[in-house]
Design a protein around this motif. Structure first.
Motif, PDB file in Angstrom:
ATOM      1  N   VAL A   1       0.882  -1.155   0.000  1.00  0.00           N
ATOM      2  CA  VAL A   1       0.000   0.000   0.000  1.00  0.00           C
ATOM      3  C   VAL A   1       0.924   1.210   0.000  1.00  0.00           C
ATOM      4  N   GLU A   2       0.684   2.146  -0.903  1.00  0.00           N
ATOM      5  CA  GLU A   2       1.551   3.309  -1.055  1.00  0.00           C
ATOM      6  C   GLU A   2       0.754   4.587  -0.817  1.00  0.00           C
ATOM      7  N   LEU A   3       1.335   5.512  -0.048  1.00  0.00           N
ATOM      8  CA  LEU A   3       0.721   6.812   0.196  1.00  0.00           C
ATOM      9  C   LEU A   3       1.630   7.891  -0.383  1.00  0.00           C
ATOM     10  N   TYR A   4       1.037   8.864  -1.050  1.00  0.00           N
ATOM     11  CA  TYR A   4       1.778   9.902  -1.747  1.00  0.00           C
ATOM     12  C   TYR A   4       1.453  11.276  -1.162  1.00  0.00           C
ATOM     13  N   HIS A   5       2.417  12.188  -1.237  1.00  0.00           N
ATOM     14  CA  HIS A   5       2.224  13.590  -0.901  1.00  0.00           C
ATOM     15  C   HIS A   5       2.695  14.400  -2.096  1.00  0.00           C
ATOM     16  N   ASP A   6       1.804  15.179  -2.656  1.00  0.00           N
ATOM     17  CA  ASP A   6       2.120  15.997  -3.821  1.00  0.00           C
ATOM     18  C   ASP A   6       2.727  15.149  -4.941  1.00  0.00           C
ATOM     19  N   GLY A   7       2.186  13.939  -5.123  1.00  0.00           N
ATOM     20  CA  GLY A   7       2.617  13.058  -6.208  1.00  0.00           C
ATOM     21  C   GLY A   7       3.874  12.266  -5.937  1.00  0.00           C
ATOM     22  N   GLU A   8       4.495  12.417  -4.758  1.00  0.00           N
ATOM     23  CA  GLU A   8       5.734  11.715  -4.432  1.00  0.00           C
ATOM     24  C   GLU A   8       5.457  10.644  -3.384  1.00  0.00           C
ATOM     25  N   LEU A   9       5.997   9.443  -3.588  1.00  0.00           N
ATOM     26  CA  LEU A   9       5.823   8.337  -2.651  1.00  0.00           C
ATOM     27  C   LEU A   9       6.420   8.704  -1.295  1.00  0.00           C
ATOM     28  N   GLN A  10       5.609   8.589  -0.227  1.00  0.00           N
ATOM     29  CA  GLN A  10       6.053   8.956   1.118  1.00  0.00           C
ATOM     30  C   GLN A  10       6.057   7.782   2.085  1.00  0.00           C
ATOM     31  N   ALA A  11       5.068   6.890   1.987  1.00  0.00           N
ATOM     32  CA  ALA A  11       4.974   5.748   2.906  1.00  0.00           C
ATOM     33  C   ALA A  11       4.550   4.523   2.111  1.00  0.00           C
ATOM     34  N   GLN A  12       5.127   3.380   2.503  1.00  0.00           N
ATOM     35  CA  GLN A  12       4.867   2.151   1.758  1.00  0.00           C
ATOM     36  C   GLN A  12       4.950   0.965   2.707  1.00  0.00           C
ATOM     37  N   THR A  13       3.914   0.107   2.683  1.00  0.00           N
ATOM     38  CA  THR A  13       3.990  -1.116   3.461  1.00  0.00           C
ATOM     39  C   THR A  13       4.906  -2.088   2.733  1.00  0.00           C
ATOM     40  N   ALA A  14       5.528  -2.974   3.502  1.00  0.00           N
ATOM     41  CA  ALA A  14       6.425  -3.981   2.937  1.00  0.00           C
ATOM     42  C   ALA A  14       6.240  -5.269   3.722  1.00  0.00           C
ATOM     43  N   GLY A  15       6.751  -6.356   3.185  1.00  0.00           N
ATOM     44  CA  GLY A  15       6.645  -7.635   3.874  1.00  0.00           C
ATOM     45  C   GLY A  15       7.298  -7.618   5.242  1.00  0.00           C
ATOM     46  N   ASN A  16       8.247  -6.712   5.446  1.00  0.00           N
ATOM     47  CA  ASN A  16       8.933  -6.638   6.733  1.00  0.00           C
ATOM     48  C   ASN A  16       8.608  -5.366   7.506  1.00  0.00           C
ATOM     49  N   GLY A  17       7.558  -4.651   7.154  1.00  0.00           N
ATOM     50  CA  GLY A  17       7.171  -3.485   7.938  1.00  0.00           C
ATOM     51  C   GLY A  17       6.671  -2.329   7.098  1.00  0.00           C
ATOM     52  N   LEU A  18       7.052  -1.137   7.519  1.00  0.00           N
ATOM     53  CA  LEU A  18       6.603   0.101   6.898  1.00  0.00           C
ATOM     54  C   LEU A  18       7.823   0.949   6.568  1.00  0.00           C
ATOM     55  N   ARG A  19       7.837   1.511   5.384  1.00  0.00           N
ATOM     56  CA  ARG A  19       8.950   2.358   4.944  1.00  0.00           C
ATOM     57  C   ARG A  19       8.413   3.758   4.714  1.00  0.00           C
TER      58      ARG A  19
END
Length: 175
Positions: free
Chosen positions: A83-101
């Motif tokens: 799951v990816e969250l963006y701010h002003d079109g730029e990737l800011q947060a992303q879930t991963a198999g080992n957590g959150l980036r």
């Protein structure tokens, strides 16, 4: 069967099982549907939106789901993936198999803020091994008194290991 024509082409056809509309449907107010009535989109009903009576649901059966403002991504829900969250079109947060980036775009530092409400602490708890053993639980606390604590839960309640005061000293604790 009833047919309605406009500008020489068939636009609406009604039968005993429903209506078929060709072109744009203009609803001047709203679409009123009951519980569990489904809006199905795509050739294979790939996207379905409905209210079950107790849940509001968006089911995506193929591909990914994107929430956008025009062409700018706001959120992306990847099928069997992040799951990816963006701010002003730029990737800011992303879930991963080992957590959150989290990542800041551009030329700036990356921050993660944990903000306690007025009169309350900001706390980050770190738990290893499913967090089911007291000795595996640690915490970082920004206290309302201006102190920063590193604490453990080894004895079944939190005790301080390190206490650092703003504009002050550092205290180390043993047992």
């Amino acid at each position: 069967s009833t047919e309605m024509w406009y500008d020489g082409s068939k636009k609406i056809e009604t039968t005993s099982t429903g209506a078929s509309i060709t072109g744009q449907l203009d609803l001047s107010s709203h679409l009123d549907m009951g519980d569990s009535d489904v809006i199905k989109l795509g050739d294979g009903d790939d996207l379905q939106i409905y209210h079950s009576g107790s849940l509001n649901l968006v089911d995506v059966y193929t591909n990914d789901l994107q929430i956008r403002n025009g062409s700018e991504k706001m959120a992306v829900f990847n099928l069997n993936g992040a799951v990816e969250l963006y701010h002003d079109g730029e990737l800011q947060a992303q879930t991963a198999g080992n957590g959150l980036r989290i990542k800041t775009a551009g030329d700036t530092d990356t921050e993660l803020s944990v903000v306690g409400p007025e009169g309350r602490n900001g706390i980050i708890n770190l738990e290893a091994d499913d967090g089911d053993d007291n000795a595996d639980i640690w915490g970082l606390v920004a206290g309302t008194d201006g102190n920063f604590l590193l604490r453990n839960y080894a004895s079944g309640s939190y005790e301080t290991n390190i206490k650092a005061g703003g504009n002050g000293g550092v205290e180390l604790y043993y047992d």
